[in-house]
Motif scaffolding. Structure first.
Motif, PDB file in Angstrom:
ATOM      1  N   GLY A   1     -30.478   8.095 -54.441  1.00 22.34           N
ATOM      2  CA  GLY A   1     -31.816   8.105 -53.871  1.00 22.34           C
ATOM      3  C   GLY A   1     -31.843   8.317 -52.378  1.00 22.34           C
ATOM      4  O   GLY A   1     -30.844   8.112 -51.671  1.00 22.34           O
ATOM      5  N   ARG A   2     -33.003   8.763 -51.894  1.00 24.76           N
ATOM      6  CA  ARG A   2     -33.216   8.897 -50.454  1.00 24.76           C
ATOM      7  C   ARG A   2     -34.671   8.536 -50.156  1.00 24.76           C
ATOM      8  O   ARG A   2     -35.573   8.743 -50.964  1.00 24.76           O
ATOM      9  N   PHE A   3     -34.862   7.971 -48.974  1.00 25.75           N
ATOM     10  CA  PHE A   3     -36.193   7.615 -48.494  1.00 25.75           C
ATOM     11  C   PHE A   3     -36.438   8.362 -47.191  1.00 25.75           C
ATOM     12  O   PHE A   3     -35.575   8.384 -46.310  1.00 25.75           O
ATOM     13  N   LEU A   4     -37.604   8.979 -47.090  1.00 27.21           N
ATOM     14  CA  LEU A   4     -37.975   9.717 -45.897  1.00 27.21           C
ATOM     15  C   LEU A   4     -39.185   9.050 -45.249  1.00 27.21           C
ATOM     16  O   LEU A   4     -40.197   8.819 -45.919  1.00 27.21           O
ATOM     17  N   ILE A   5     -39.086   8.740 -43.965  1.00 26.38           N
ATOM     18  CA  ILE A   5     -40.179   8.105 -43.239  1.00 26.38           C
ATOM     19  C   ILE A   5     -40.293   8.766 -41.855  1.00 26.38           C
ATOM     20  O   ILE A   5     -39.478   9.617 -41.478  1.00 26.38           O
TER      21      ILE A   5
ATOM     22  N   ASN B   1     -33.170  -2.569 -44.543  1.00 21.05           N
ATOM     23  CA  ASN B   1     -32.937  -4.003 -44.765  1.00 21.05           C
ATOM     24  C   ASN B   1     -33.224  -4.401 -46.209  1.00 21.05           C
ATOM     25  O   ASN B   1     -32.695  -5.400 -46.708  1.00 21.05           O
ATOM     26  N   GLN B   2     -34.088  -3.612 -46.878  1.00 20.40           N
ATOM     27  CA  GLN B   2     -34.447  -3.910 -48.262  1.00 20.40           C
ATOM     28  C   GLN B   2     -33.527  -3.231 -49.280  1.00 20.40           C
ATOM     29  O   GLN B   2     -33.501  -3.627 -50.452  1.00 20.40           O
ATOM     30  N   LEU B   3     -32.792  -2.210 -48.843  1.00 21.99           N
ATOM     31  CA  LEU B   3     -31.967  -1.447 -49.778  1.00 21.99           C
ATOM     32  C   LEU B   3     -30.906  -2.283 -50.489  1.00 21.99           C
ATOM     33  O   LEU B   3     -30.702  -2.104 -51.705  1.00 21.99           O
TER      34      LEU B   3
ATOM     35  N   ALA C   1     -30.313  -5.200 -57.588  1.00 25.84           N
ATOM     36  CA  ALA C   1     -31.163  -5.322 -58.769  1.00 25.84           C
ATOM     37  C   ALA C   1     -30.859  -4.229 -59.783  1.00 25.84           C
ATOM     38  O   ALA C   1     -30.810  -4.481 -60.998  1.00 25.84           O
ATOM     39  N   LEU C   2     -30.635  -2.997 -59.298  1.00 26.74           N
ATOM     40  CA  LEU C   2     -30.321  -1.887 -60.197  1.00 26.74           C
ATOM     41  C   LEU C   2     -28.935  -2.049 -60.826  1.00 26.74           C
ATOM     42  O   LEU C   2     -28.741  -1.766 -62.008  1.00 26.74           O
ATOM     43  N   GLU C   3     -27.976  -2.519 -60.017  1.00 29.82           N
ATOM     44  CA  GLU C   3     -26.622  -2.731 -60.542  1.00 29.82           C
ATOM     45  C   GLU C   3     -26.612  -3.839 -61.592  1.00 29.82           C
ATOM     46  O   GLU C   3     -25.856  -3.780 -62.572  1.00 29.82           O
TER      47      GLU C   3
ATOM     48  N   PHE D   1     -27.637   5.557 -51.551  1.00 27.51           N
ATOM     49  CA  PHE D   1     -29.047   5.420 -51.212  1.00 27.51           C
ATOM     50  C   PHE D   1     -29.138   5.638 -49.703  1.00 27.51           C
ATOM     51  O   PHE D   1     -28.431   4.987 -48.947  1.00 27.51           O
ATOM     52  N   GLU D   2     -30.014   6.553 -49.296  1.00 27.54           N
ATOM     53  CA  GLU D   2     -30.097   6.901 -47.886  1.00 27.54           C
ATOM     54  C   GLU D   2     -31.531   6.777 -47.386  1.00 27.54           C
ATOM     55  O   GLU D   2     -32.483   6.856 -48.162  1.00 27.54           O
ATOM     56  N   CYS D   3     -31.666   6.625 -46.075  1.00 28.69           N
ATOM     57  CA  CYS D   3     -32.977   6.584 -45.446  1.00 28.69           C
ATOM     58  C   CYS D   3     -32.935   7.435 -44.187  1.00 28.69           C
ATOM     59  O   CYS D   3     -32.028   7.281 -43.361  1.00 28.69           O
ATOM     60  N   HIS D   4     -33.892   8.373 -44.049  1.00 31.82           N
ATOM     61  CA  HIS D   4     -33.891   9.302 -42.920  1.00 31.82           C
ATOM     62  C   HIS D   4     -35.268   9.350 -42.259  1.00 31.82           C
ATOM     63  O   HIS D   4     -36.298   9.267 -42.930  1.00 31.82           O
TER      64      HIS D   4
END
Length: 359
Positions: free
Chosen positions: A295-299, A310-312, A318-320, A329-332
Motif C-alpha cells: 500500500g501507499r498513502f498520498l497526502i 505514526n498510525q501505520l 492488525a493486518l498481520e 506500506f509507504e506514505c508520500h
C-alpha cells in the motif's frame, strides 16, 4: 450518436488476414477518425471488424463485444497501419454524464439534500427514512469493525437497485408490496425514486437519482472493459465533518505470459480518495495478491504524513494478525493536483488503448 471513451494502459496489436480478392486493409489516412463495427468475436483476441465497408480479421488483447460500433483514430498508415481505439459509439445505450458525476461529488449532493430535505413537500416518515439511510451509509466507517462493511455500503448505495428488484420479482417465492417496501427503505436509489414520485417540483433528489444512474452506467463500462467498479461514499466524521469518499475497485483477472512464464498474477487494487478538514486530501492505494497486501498513502502536507506514518505500525499489525503479509506500506507528500483528480477519470480517460494493424 455519442462516444464513450475507453481507458487503459495496454497496446493491442491487430493482425490482418489477407484475402485474395481484397487489399490487406481499408484505405486509411493519417489522423483520420473512422468507425468500425465488431461483426463477430471468435475468441477473446480474435474478431472480425467492418471498416469502410471492408471486413477485416483482427487480433487484439482488448475485448470487443459483437455488434458494438467503435471509433478509431489512424495513428500510423505505413508500413503497418496503427489505429487508436477512441471509444464506443453508443447507438442503443446511454452514455455516462461525467460532468454530472463530478459536479455531484464536488457539491456533495448527499449533504445538500440532508440540509434541505425538511423543506421538501414530502411525508415526514419518508424524510425520516431518508435521513436514517444516509446516516447508516455515511457513519458506517466509524462503527464497530464489520467484515461485510463494503458489501453493505454497495448494497445500500442504490447501485444495485434494479438488480435487487429483478431478483425478488423473478424468484419463485411469493413477494408482496411489503417486500418491495422493505427493499425501498434500504436502497438509496429506490427510496429517492419513490420520493420523487410524490413530488412535482425539481430539486436535488432528481440530481441524486440521476447521479446514481450514471454511476451504474460508469460501472457497466468499467467492469466490462477492465474489471473496475466505482462507489461514491458520503462520510460523516464524529466531529460532524460531512465529506465525500471515492472508492475504486479494480479486479484484475488477466494473466499475461512472457516466454512461457507467467508475467502477472491475479490481484485486487483498491483506491480510496478522501478530503479531510485536518489532513487535506488523502489518497490510499492498496494492492492485494492472495494474502499479500502492499500500500501507499498520498497526502499534501508534511504534518499529515507524520500522523499517517505514526498510525501505520498499528495498521500493519492488525493486518498481520489476520494472516496477511505486508511487503511495504509507504506514505508520500505530493502536489494537490496529483491527488485530487476524481477516481472516475481512471475509468473514463482520453488516453486509451492502441490497436495495431499488422500485415
Amino acid at each position: 450518436m455519442n462516444t464513450v471513451v475507453f481507458s487503459g494502459a495496454f497496446s493491442s496489436n491487430i493482425s490482418l488476414q489477407p484475402d485474395n480478392n481484397h487489399s490487406f486493409h481499408p484505405d486509411l489516412s493519417q489522423n483520420e477518425i473512422v468507425e468500425g463495427k465488431v461483426l463477430k468475436s471468435f475468441s477473446l483476441k480474435n474478431v472480425m471488424l467492418l471498416i469502410k465497408g471492408q471486413k477485416v480479421m483482427a487480433k487484439t488483447d482488448m475485448p470487443l463485444r459483437e455488434g458494438s460500433v467503435i471509433s478509431l483514430k489512424v495513428e500510423k498508415v505505413t508500413p503497418n497501419p496503427i489505429l487508436k481505439l477512441v471509444g464506443t459509439i453508443n447507438e442503443n445505450i446511454k452514455t455516462v454524464n461525467t460532468s454530472m458525476l463530478l459536479n455531484g461529488l464536488n457539491r456533495n449532493i448527499w449533504k445538500t439534500i440532508i440540509k434541505n430535505i425538511d423543506h421538501y413537500a414530502l411525508p415526514d416518515n419518508d424524510k425520516k427514512l431518508f435521513k436514517e439511510l444516509i446516516d447508516d451509509i455515511s457513519k458506517k466507517l466509524f462503527q464497530k469493525s464489520n467484515p461485510d462493511l463494503l458489501r453493505e455500503l454497495f448494497d445500500k448505495s442504490g447501485i444495485e437497485w434494479e438488480a435487487k428488484l429483478r431478483r425478488i420479482i423473478t424468484s419463485k417465492t411469493y413477494y408482496s408490496q411489503e417486500n418491495i417496501n422493505e427493499l425501498i427503505k434500504g436502497d438509496l436509489k429506490g427510496l429517492g425514486s419513490k420520493m420523487l414520485s410524490l413530488m412535482e417540483e425539481q430539486n436535488d433528489l432528481n440530481g441524486l437519482v440521476s447521479m446514481i444512474k450514471n454511476v451504474q452506467l460508469l460501472n457497466q463500462l468499467g467492469f466490462e472493459q477492465e474489471g473496475k467498479i466505482f462507489i461514491p461514499i458520503p462520510i460523516q466524521f464524529p466531529d460532524n465533518l460531512f465529506t465525500m469518499g471515492q472508492l475504486l475497485i479494480h479486479l484484475n483477472k488477466d494473466n499475461e505470459k512472457n516466454n512461457g512464464k507467467e508475467k502477472g498474477k491475479d490481484f485486487i487494487k483498491i483506491s480510496f480518495l478522501l478530503e479531510m478538514s485536518n489532513l487535506g486530501p488523502l489518497r490510499a492505494d492498496l494492492v492485494i495478491r492472495k494474502k499479500q497486501i502492499s500500500g501507499r498513502f498520498l497526502i499534501v502536507e508534511e504534518k499529515a504524513k507524520i500522523i499517517i506514518e505514526n498510525q501505520l505500525p498499528s495498521l500493519i499489525t492488525a493486518l498481520e494478525t489476520k494472516g496477511f503479509v505486508i511487503p511495504n506500506f509507504e506514505c508520500h507528500v505530493k502536489k494537490p493536483v496529483e491527488i485530487t483528480d476524481s477516481l472516475i477519470k481512471e475509468i473514463i480517460n482520453e488516453e486509451s488503448h492502441n490497436i495495431s494493424f499488422v500485415a
